[in-house]
Design an enzyme around this catalytic site. Structure first.
Site, PDB file in Angstrom:
ATOM      1  N   HIS A 110      82.400   8.892 -51.446  1.00 50.99           N
ATOM      2  CA  HIS A 110      83.372   9.622 -52.267  1.00 50.99           C
ATOM      3  C   HIS A 110      84.605   9.978 -51.428  1.00 50.99           C
ATOM      4  O   HIS A 110      85.748   9.724 -51.833  1.00 50.99           O
ATOM      5  CB  HIS A 110      82.713  10.893 -52.811  1.00 50.99           C
ATOM      6  CG  HIS A 110      83.619  11.744 -53.650  1.00 50.99           C
ATOM      7  ND1 HIS A 110      83.619  11.692 -55.021  1.00 50.99           N
ATOM      8  CD2 HIS A 110      84.566  12.664 -53.309  1.00 50.99           C
ATOM      9  CE1 HIS A 110      84.526  12.531 -55.497  1.00 50.99           C
ATOM     10  NE2 HIS A 110      85.113  13.138 -54.471  1.00 50.99           N
ATOM     11  N   GLU A 111      84.342  10.555 -50.252  1.00 54.98           N
ATOM     12  CA  GLU A 111      85.452  10.941 -49.361  1.00 54.98           C
ATOM     13  C   GLU A 111      86.184   9.711 -48.819  1.00 54.98           C
ATOM     14  O   GLU A 111      87.391   9.749 -48.589  1.00 54.98           O
ATOM     15  CB  GLU A 111      84.925  11.782 -48.199  1.00 54.98           C
ATOM     16  CG  GLU A 111      84.333  13.117 -48.616  1.00 54.98           C
ATOM     17  CD  GLU A 111      85.329  13.996 -49.358  1.00 54.98           C
ATOM     18  OE1 GLU A 111      86.547  13.933 -49.048  1.00 54.98           O
ATOM     19  OE2 GLU A 111      84.902  14.749 -50.253  1.00 54.98           O
TER      20      GLU A 111
ATOM     21  N   HIS B 154      88.976   8.764 -51.126  1.00 57.57           N
ATOM     22  CA  HIS B 154      90.186   9.555 -50.877  1.00 57.57           C
ATOM     23  C   HIS B 154      90.905   9.051 -49.621  1.00 57.57           C
ATOM     24  O   HIS B 154      92.136   8.912 -49.610  1.00 57.57           O
ATOM     25  CB  HIS B 154      89.827  11.029 -50.673  1.00 57.57           C
ATOM     26  CG  HIS B 154      89.219  11.689 -51.880  1.00 57.57           C
ATOM     27  ND1 HIS B 154      89.737  11.564 -53.142  1.00 57.57           N
ATOM     28  CD2 HIS B 154      88.143  12.509 -51.999  1.00 57.57           C
ATOM     29  CE1 HIS B 154      89.015  12.270 -53.997  1.00 57.57           C
ATOM     30  NE2 HIS B 154      88.028  12.839 -53.325  1.00 57.57           N
TER      31      HIS B 154
END
Length: 341
Positions: free
Chosen positions: A19-20, A23
């Site tokens: 998920h990170e 980003h």
């Protein structure tokens, strides 16, 4: 149980790290200054700087984070997150949830390719003495729509029947390249209503596996949205939600009761489900979630007015507090289930 807990923590960490990473990759692509990309939380164990970014490993194996310039406050730096145009900021924010959805799709693809069969919407047989059998549905027929809802998987049929209840269903099916329509009155079976057809897994090509992995991901998205709606409307209790504690228990049960080959497929399916689940939840327009931050950017873009930082800080604090409170309640409920056995 210790091994199961380690498997669960590792799986959740991978899901959060990816998920990170979403980003991180989009921020880098758009030229945002990323100060740190961390694996884990808490104190640093080790770190190394490559270029302008610090890559660190932290003590607690619980996810990670991506720290960008100007991420939590407006910053005049040329490479600040807030210097990006609104569409690019939205892309950076939503890329984390997108990675979770892609991970779910990848895991479903792996399961389909290794299991060798997919539960499509092709009928393996109609149950005698049901309206489906009386209507003429037979082995080999492919159900393509229930009323106006398209179906691709056996799960789509189950999900439709869950919501439809005892109401008559207009079934559109394909036989020999020709579509036909029949009306079927669901049959009651143990307190639930079923269509009266059997669905068996079918062999697929590689591209067929990809196609059905997409449909499985889409099915989980629909299931999560439906479940959240049921929770908000009060038709589903908080005790029906699961924390990592209960998931670790499920992992332990799967590991101890299934053969090695079946167990790993079940576990991969479980974590695909969790990854898509977390991706959908993160897209919700709720404070402290990625969807909420994207909504703020959209509103500011439409109104041409900035929402004061102190207002956003309060909203995010309230949102995060509510999420943490819900997580604690669910966790306590799962502990209670373990204690009462």
């Amino acid at each position: 149980m210790i091994v199961s807990a380690i498997i669960t923590i590792a799986a959740f960490s991978v899901i959060i790290i990816l998920h990170e990473l979403g980003h991180f990759l989009t921020a880098k692509k758009f030229g945002v200054l990323v100060h740190e990309f961390a694996v884990g939380m808490g104190p640093k164990i080790l770190s190394v700087k490559r270029g302008e970014t610090m890559y660190s490993l932290r003590l607690l194996p619980l996810g990670g984070f991506c720290r960008m310039e100007g991420e939590n406050s407006e910053n005049d730096g040329e490479r600040s997150f807030f210097k990006l145009c609104p569409p690019k900021r939205v892309v950076v924010i939503l890329s984390g949830a997108t990675m979770n959805l892609l991970l779910g799709f990848l895991l479903f693809t792996i399961i389909n390719c290794t299991s060798g069969a997919v539960r499509t919407s092709v009928i393996a047989g109609a149950v005698e003495n049901t309206a489906a059998y009386a209507a003429g549905l037979r082995e080999g027929d492919e159900i393509v729509r229930l009323n106006s809802t398209k179906t691709h998987l056996g799960s789509d049929i189950d999900f439709f029947m869950l919501r439809n209840g005892a109401q008559e269903v207009e079934v559109t099916f394909r036989r020999g390249g020709e579509e036909k329509i029949v009306s079927v009155m669901p049959t009651e079976d143990g307190g639930r209503y079923i269509l009266g057809v059997l669905i068996s897994p079918m062999q697929q090509t590689f591209f067929g596996n990809l196609k059905y992995a997409f449909y499985e991901t889409l099915y989980v998205v629909k299931l999560v949205v439906f479940s959240l709606g049921e929770l908000v409307m009060g038709r589903m209790g908080i005790n029906e939600l699961s924390s990592p504690i209960e998931i670790a228990g499920v992992v332990d049960n799967v590991k101890n009761t299934q053969s090695a080959s079946l167990a790993w497929q079940t576990l991969v399916w479980l974590f695909a489900l969790i990854s898509v689940n977390l991706g959908v939840i993160n897209l919700l327009p709720f404070p402290a979630l990625d969807g909420g931050n994207a909504l703020v950017i959209f509103l500011e873009f439409i109104t041409k007015r900035k929402i004061p930082e102190n207002v956003l800080a309060v909203l995010n604090f309230i949102g995060l507090s509510l999420i943490m409170l819900l997580a604690i309640i669910v966790m306590l409920s799962d502990i209670g289930k373990l204690v009462t056995g």
